[in-house]
Each structure stands twice: as C-alpha cells, then as structure tokens.
Design an enzyme around this catalytic site. Structure first.
Site, PDB file in Angstrom:
ATOM      1  N   LYS A 134      75.332  -4.060  62.078  1.00  0.00           N
ATOM      2  CA  LYS A 134      75.573  -4.628  63.414  1.00  0.00           C
ATOM      3  C   LYS A 134      75.964  -6.110  63.313  1.00  0.00           C
ATOM      4  O   LYS A 134      76.905  -6.566  63.965  1.00  0.00           O
ATOM      5  CB  LYS A 134      74.309  -4.461  64.283  1.00  0.00           C
ATOM      6  CG  LYS A 134      74.530  -4.886  65.701  1.00  0.00           C
ATOM      7  CD  LYS A 134      73.351  -4.527  66.578  1.00  0.00           C
ATOM      8  CE  LYS A 134      73.365  -5.392  67.818  1.00  0.00           C
ATOM      9  NZ  LYS A 134      72.052  -5.931  68.126  1.00  0.00           N
ATOM     10  N   ASP A 152      74.721  -1.861  70.627  1.00  0.00           N
ATOM     11  CA  ASP A 152      73.383  -2.365  70.950  1.00  0.00           C
ATOM     12  C   ASP A 152      72.795  -1.447  72.017  1.00  0.00           C
ATOM     13  O   ASP A 152      73.352  -0.389  72.316  1.00  0.00           O
ATOM     14  CB  ASP A 152      73.436  -3.839  71.387  1.00  0.00           C
ATOM     15  CG  ASP A 152      73.943  -3.992  72.821  1.00  0.00           C
ATOM     16  OD1 ASP A 152      74.518  -3.012  73.355  1.00  0.00           O
ATOM     17  OD2 ASP A 152      73.751  -5.063  73.409  1.00  0.00           O
TER      18      ASP A 152
END
Ligand code: SF4
Length: 222
Positions: A134, A152
């Site tokens: 991420k 997310d």
C-alpha cells in the site's frame, strides 16, 4: 430473498465494465480537487508521511510532520539522532517504536544504495523496511507512475457497494480494480472513492439520496 434482491439490483444497473467510466466521470466532476491529504514537498517527505500514516489519520500525520520535516531534511538526519529521540518526535502517530526502526532502516538503504534519493522503482520501494504494497502504491502514484491501485478502508467499502468487486482481501480487490479501471486513472481513482466515502458514502449511513452515482450503484437505497 436477500440474494434475489441483490442480483435484481445488479441487473438493473448493468455490468461493471459499462459502469466504471461513468462512475469515474461523475466522481471526477464532483471532486475535482480530490488528492492525497498528506502534506509533503519532496519524495523523501512523501515516503516518510506515508510510512507514518499506518494506523492513524492523515490529519494526525500532518500535525507531526509539520515540525518533523524542519528537523529532518535528509536521510542522514534520521540517523544522526538516537533512535529514542526519533521515537519521541513521531510518538503521536502511534506504533512509534516500529515506525522509528523502519524509518532508520529505510534511510540507511537510501544512503547506501540510492545516493540518498527515494528510488523510482516499485520493487525497490517494496524492499525498504516498513514499506508494504500500500505504501509503495501511494508513493508511486504520487510520483506519477502508479503501479497499482491503493486499497484502504474507503476504497474497499465503496468498491464492494458499487459492485466492482466481491472480494474482502485488499490484494484481491486491487487485482479486480486493476482489470476494470483504465490505467490512466489508477492514481486518481482511490482519491475519488476516499473523498466520496468521507463525504457521502459513509460506512454506517450512506447518503444515497445525495449521491451522484446512485443510478450506477447496486447498493443504492433510493
Ligand atoms: S448510492 Fe449509496 S451505497 Fe451507492 S455509492 Fe452512493 S452513497 Fe454509496
């Protein structure tokens, strides 16, 4: 009963391949300013901000980095102080021990292998301590060469509600989105969903009546 209601809603809005472009267009028109909420001026500040943002809010990170970036300007600065001092300086972002350790490990590699610069390559970013997929995705996207799509909590919830994925696991959700979203939109797409998630498509109370993509959403309540 519930299952047939869901498939009826899916049938009504049409296949996701046909909906993805209008979804992106409508959200882009609504949130022309959608961008990352972290504040940074250099690739190094970007990398540090994203590393600090794990398990906390962007607002909280910005509060900490406002002072931090005055004191730590180069990778060497993170190694010039005892680890405890760095821990104190980032304490308010939580998990400060792991984060300080990861930051120092990362700075060491930047100095030794990349002449003190943040590398461009996604694979090189992934090899830095404390940099997971991420983080590497956010850094690459902000530097203009997105290699994937940041997933997310908002991106996950909205992708599911919009019927773009049936997956729960962020890696599988990202895979579904990468097949669907045009590559040119990989960097912008998560910001659009995050802004829409914060303003309209709330986790508990989505305001479907105010939603610009409600005709394209199989989860619309109106
Ligand atoms: S219609 Fe409702 S559930 Fe669908 S994206 Fe909009 S706010 Fe979210």
């Amino acid at each position: 009963m519930a299952r047939s209601y869901v498939s009826e809603a899916r049938r009504k809005v049409g296949p996701k391949r046909d909906r993805i472009r209008p979804v992106i267009e409508r959200l882009s028109a609504e949130y022309a300013d959608a961008r990352i909420a972290l504040l940074f001026r250099t690739p190094l500040e970007l990398l540090v901000s994203v590393m600090l943002s794990a398990q906390t809010t962007d607002v909280n990170v910005n509060r900490v980095t406002e002072k931090l970036f005055q004191k730590y300007r180069r990778p060497e600065d993170y190694l010039a102080v005892p680890q405890e001092e760095l821990e104190e300086d980032i304490f308010q972002t939580g998990f400060f021990r792991q984060k300080a350790k990861a930051l120092r490990g990362t700075m060491r590699i930047l100095i030794e292998d990349y002449g003190g610069e943040v590398p461009d390559s996604f694979e090189a970013l992934l090899r830095l301590p404390g940099v997971a997929r991420k983080t590497a995705n956010v850094v690459s996207a902000e530097r203009g060469h997105a290699q994937g799509i940041v997933v997310d909590t908002h991106v996950r919830r909205l992708s599911q509600r919009l019927g773009l994925t049936k997956e729960e696991d962020p890696v599988k959700i990202e895979r579904d989105l990468m097949k669907l979203v045009p590559r040119a939109d990989w960097a912008r797409f998560p910001h659009l969903l995050i802004w829409h998630g914060r303003r309209v498509c709330d986790a508990r109370r989505p305001a479907c009546e105010d939603c610009v993509v409600r005709e394209l959403c199989p989860s619309s309540r109106v």
